[in-house]
Design a protein around this motif. Structure first.
Motif: not given
Length: 147
Positions: A113-141
């Protein structure tokens, strides 16, 4: 086939129960009646539905496994796609998606499930490298895809 349907029904039943609990909590927090529509309440409270919350938690674990190597028991499971030759899509940060032999448990376990969910994310989300920024954008998405 019956076992697959039974397993799927059990998972749906558990998620539905948890969603009803979240709906009740939203009504209690908002101090509204039992028959008030809960979708608007959850949206106003900025609460993700249960299934999206499960995806959120899985994707946070994947992010940590990729970027910091923790938890170590998961960082060995999550593998980047590797190619024999350079391709234009190497910058998309996709993960290898293993094939599942079973539909009952196999598709829902972290390994599949993890790779399938990860690959379904937009590339702009997958490229983020800071946890807090990723959490914020992921929840918004996830929030925008739910409501």
């Amino acid at each position: 086939m019956d076992k697959h349907l039974t397993m799927e029904n059990q998972v749906n039943s558990i998620c539905n129960r948890l969603q009803r609990i979240q709906n009740t909590a939203a009504r209690i927090v908002s101090r509204v009646g039992k028959h008030t529509s809960v979708t608007r309440l959850c949206k106003d409270l900025h609460w993700l539905p249960i299934r999206a919350r499960i995806e959120y938690k899985i994707l946070i674990l994947v992010f940590r496994a990729i970027n910091s190597g923790t938890p170590s028991y998961l960082s060995g499971i999550v593998k980047h796609q590797s190619r024999n030759r350079p391709v234009r899509s190497h910058h998309l940060h996709q993960l290898q998606t293993p094939a599942s032999n079973t539909k009952a448990y196999g598709d829902r376990c972290f390994f599949y499930a993890a790779p399938r969910l990860w690959n379904a994310l937009p590339p702009s989300l997958r490229c983020i490298d800071q946890l807090e920024l990723f959490k914020h954008h992921l929840k918004t998405f996830l929030f925008s895809s739910c409501y």
